[in-house]
Design an enzyme around this catalytic site. Structure first.
Site, mmCIF file in Angstrom:
data_model
loop_
_atom_site.group_PDB
_atom_site.id
_atom_site.type_symbol
_atom_site.label_atom_id
_atom_site.label_comp_id
_atom_site.label_asym_id
_atom_site.label_seq_id
_atom_site.Cartn_x
_atom_site.Cartn_y
_atom_site.Cartn_z
ATOM 1 N N GLU A 1 -26.810 -2.779 48.351
ATOM 2 C CA GLU A 1 -28.047 -2.125 47.934
ATOM 3 C C GLU A 1 -29.168 -2.274 48.966
ATOM 4 O O GLU A 1 -30.003 -1.375 49.110
ATOM 5 C CB GLU A 1 -28.513 -2.683 46.581
ATOM 6 C CG GLU A 1 -27.637 -2.293 45.408
ATOM 7 C CD GLU A 1 -26.525 -3.305 45.135
ATOM 8 O OE1 GLU A 1 -25.852 -3.178 44.094
ATOM 9 O OE2 GLU A 1 -26.324 -4.212 45.979
ATOM 10 N N PHE B 1 -26.945 -9.417 29.734
ATOM 11 C CA PHE B 1 -26.140 -9.349 30.952
ATOM 12 C C PHE B 1 -26.780 -8.396 31.963
ATOM 13 O O PHE B 1 -27.080 -7.259 31.643
ATOM 14 C CB PHE B 1 -24.717 -8.870 30.621
ATOM 15 C CG PHE B 1 -23.842 -8.718 31.828
ATOM 16 C CD1 PHE B 1 -23.445 -9.812 32.567
ATOM 17 C CD2 PHE B 1 -23.421 -7.456 32.243
ATOM 18 C CE1 PHE B 1 -22.640 -9.671 33.688
ATOM 19 C CE2 PHE B 1 -22.608 -7.296 33.358
ATOM 20 C CZ PHE B 1 -22.227 -8.415 34.090
ATOM 21 N N GLN B 2 -26.997 -8.885 33.151
ATOM 22 C CA GLN B 2 -27.606 -8.141 34.255
ATOM 23 C C GLN B 2 -28.988 -7.597 33.916
ATOM 24 O O GLN B 2 -29.409 -6.564 34.438
ATOM 25 C CB GLN B 2 -26.682 -7.018 34.741
ATOM 26 C CG GLN B 2 -25.432 -7.549 35.447
ATOM 27 C CD GLN B 2 -24.672 -6.492 36.212
ATOM 28 O OE1 GLN B 2 -24.713 -5.303 35.877
ATOM 29 N NE2 GLN B 2 -23.957 -6.917 37.254
ATOM 30 N N LYS C 1 -31.406 1.882 29.841
ATOM 31 C CA LYS C 1 -30.174 2.663 29.720
ATOM 32 C C LYS C 1 -30.224 3.635 28.541
ATOM 33 O O LYS C 1 -29.702 4.762 28.630
ATOM 34 C CB LYS C 1 -28.962 1.741 29.585
ATOM 35 C CG LYS C 1 -27.649 2.515 29.628
ATOM 36 C CD LYS C 1 -26.426 1.633 29.757
ATOM 37 C CE LYS C 1 -25.162 2.492 29.883
ATOM 38 N NZ LYS C 1 -23.942 1.668 30.078
ATOM 39 N N MET D 1 -34.952 -14.784 69.900
ATOM 40 C CA MET D 1 -36.390 -15.005 69.851
ATOM 41 C C MET D 1 -36.711 -16.418 69.377
ATOM 42 O O MET D 1 -37.628 -17.071 69.896
ATOM 43 C CB MET D 1 -37.071 -13.978 68.952
ATOM 44 C CG MET D 1 -38.593 -14.046 68.984
ATOM 45 S SD MET D 1 -39.288 -13.727 70.637
ATOM 46 C CE MET D 1 -39.407 -11.938 70.581
#
Length: 560
Positions: free
Chosen positions: A51, A113-114, A163, A467
């Site tokens: 993602e 969940f999630q 949802k 760096m």
């Protein structure tokens, strides 16, 4: 007509002219992806490997095209994986809309969940965000998100949709987007008059160009303005390409790794005209010593940036293209021959230079510039290679240098290159990365290979975190704590395993042919360019020091 929430999402994207979405599906956003499946011929979806890659790709698409970039993710870890990309866009004022889904309304706040409060997580790194729990508000919310992302100072907006809303139905009526107007309401006549008075009085003006000049599309007006007031020009990392880097008045980048001509020029000038820049700490160094001999005129669209980091003598708040248009109509032609000559002399006496023995990062960048004739889009990750790409490639046009400036996001470049190439298929697109950065998101080479997006990944491979090692060498007594990457990773084999072409470069004479071959192949290519671990970026200003305290290797040798 009556549509469900997922279909409304797609129809609103079509309203806004969205042609590409970058994302990754999951449970809560499945309804949206099902609707997307039915509209596959109208909206192109790029399935990234992660993602974060989707967010960076949307960002790169936006920077390269000037349009709003769009990414999607599911709830929980899908949404949180977008966070770094959203923050990157926020720090650099990039228009993006991130669409996430969440658990159904009855499950919110129950540690389902999630489930994640993604609006709470992203509140500090978005211009605005929403959670949509009412189907009747969905369409207007998405439309408002696109407007906010683009208006004034652009930035990312997140829309989280539960949802059950993606499944519920309501009436949908198509609407044409309201054109986003340029911000002019704060442009005051007295501010314009004061600015013109300062310009007329100045004998040593200097123009500093920031990312706002790119965002506003003000390149033409900026060139006219610079030629009228006859002033040398420096830019920030974000401002590259807004003013033609091949023009005789261009003196190079300003700040920590800016040229001596720019840093000393700003120190010596009597008027610093800053257009579209927020005075980042990497630009100004010691704020109390910055432009100490000058009056400062700041032009910016965001009132919050005026007097935030540097106290200015005059400011004009408004869209830069509009402000410069008004100034150009009223400013008379000036000549500052002696001042220009003074800065040109500094530039001639202190040119950018590097060790010409063996293969180096600057040499690779110079060869890329020659092969592409300065017409490519260059994306970068963050570190030494980023500075070399800013110093040694001359950007003639805006939206051709894409880099994470404010957040400094390692792993940004591959996703951004994919987004840029999708948005500008007519351009050669190369990502310049160090081996440390490339490791972070090199999985996105698989994305490029899956869709045969012909980006060229150039790895400036010094087997260290370059760096950080440079700072350890100069300021930490050469204590190389956790910065050595000299292990068995073979980037050519990695490229081949991910479906791309891999080419290793170890000699100077191999660079140009490798770049030419990569362009001709028309597929994703990884160039593994092996350089010495102790090559450094110069000039350099120590953190917190005034920018006139710039030094290079010659200065270090004199002290030794």
């Amino acid at each position: 007509m009556k549509l469900n929430g997922s279909e409304i999402v797609i129809e609103c994207l079509k309203e806004q002219g969205v042609d590409t979405v970058f994302g990754y599906p999951g449970g809560t956003i499945l309804n949206v992806y099902d609707a997307l499946y039915k509209h596959g011929s109208e909206i192109n979806h790029i399935l990234t490997s992660h993602e974060q890659g989707a967010a960076h790709a949307a960002d790169g698409y936006a920077r390269a095209t000037g349009k709003v970039g769009v990414c999607m993710a599911t709830s929980g870890p899908g949404a949180t994986n977008l966070v770094t990309g959203i923050a990157t866009a926020y720090m650099d004022s990039i228009p993006m809309v991130a669409i996430t889904a969440n658990v159904a309304v009855p499950l919110l706040g129950r540690d389902s969940f999630q489930e994640i409060d993604i609006t709470g997580v992203t509140m500090p790194i978005t211009k605005h965000n929403y959670i949509v729990k009412d189907i009747t508000k969905l369409a207007d919310t998405i439309r408002e998100a696109f407007r906010i992302a683009q208006e004034g100072r652009p930035g990312p907006v997140l829309v989280d949709i539960t949802k059950d809303v993606t499944a519920a139905e309501t009436e949908y009526v198509k609407e044409e987007p309201i054109p986003v107007e340029r911000s002019t309401q704060y442009i005051k006549e007295k501010d314009l008059e004061q600015a013109i008075e300062l310009i007329n009085e100045s004998e040593k003006p200097f123009v500093f160009v920031g990312g706002g000049a790119v965002i506003s599309g003000a390149s033409k007006e900026l060139m006219e303005f610079v030629k009228k007031i006859d002033a040398p020009v420096a830019d920030s990392l974000m401002g590259k390409g807004a003013f033609d880097g091949t023009d005789e008045l261009y003196m190079g980048m300003l700040g920590m790794h800016g040229t001596k001509a720019s840093n000393l020029g700003v120190t010596k000038c009597d008027l610093l005209i800053t257009v579209g820049s927020r005075f980042s700490d990497r630009v100004i160094g010691n704020a109390s010593r910055f432009a100490k001999n000058a009056k400062i005129l700041q032009i910016d669209v965001d009132p919050a940036e005026i007097n935030k980091n540097i106290q200015v003598d005059c400011s004009i708040i408004g869209d830069l293209k509009e402000v410069l248009t008004r100034l150009n109509q009223r400013i008379e032609k000036h000549e500052h021959k002696e001042w220009i000559k003074e800065i040109e002399t500094i530039s001639e006496e202190h040119p950018l230079k590097y060790n010409e023995e063996g293969l180096t990062g600057p040499y690779v960048i110079e060869q890329i510039y020659k092969v592409t004739e300065g017409n490519a889009i260059i994306t970068t990750d963050v570190g030494q290679h980023q500075m070399w790409a800013a110093q040694y490639y001359r950007y003639k046009d805006p939206r051709t240098f894409l880099s994470s400036g404010g957040l400094g996001t390692m792993g940004y470049g591959v996703g951004a290159a994919i987004g840029a190439k999708v948005g500008r298929p007519d351009k050669v697109v190369l990502n310049i990365a160090g081996d440390g950065c490339f490791r972070m998101n090199m999985n996105e080479i698989a994305t490029a290979a899956r869709y045969n997006i012909p980006i060229i990944q150039v790895v400036i491979n010094n087997h260290v975190l370059g760096m950080v090692r440079q700072w350890q060498t100069l300021f930490y007594g050469k204590r190389y704590s956790q910065t050595i990457l000299n292990d068995g990773v073979d980037f050519v084999k990695v490229a081949e395993a991910l479906g791309a072409e891999g080419i290793r470069v170890t000699k100077k004479e191999e660079v140009a042919p490798a770049v030419e071959k990569a362009i001709a192949l028309g597929k994703p290519v990884v160039l593994d360019c092996v350089i010495d671990c102790d090559d450094k970026v110069f000039p350099m200003v120590p953190a917190g020091a005034p920018i006139e305290d710039t030094f290079d290797q010659d200065d270090l040798n004199k002290e030794a």
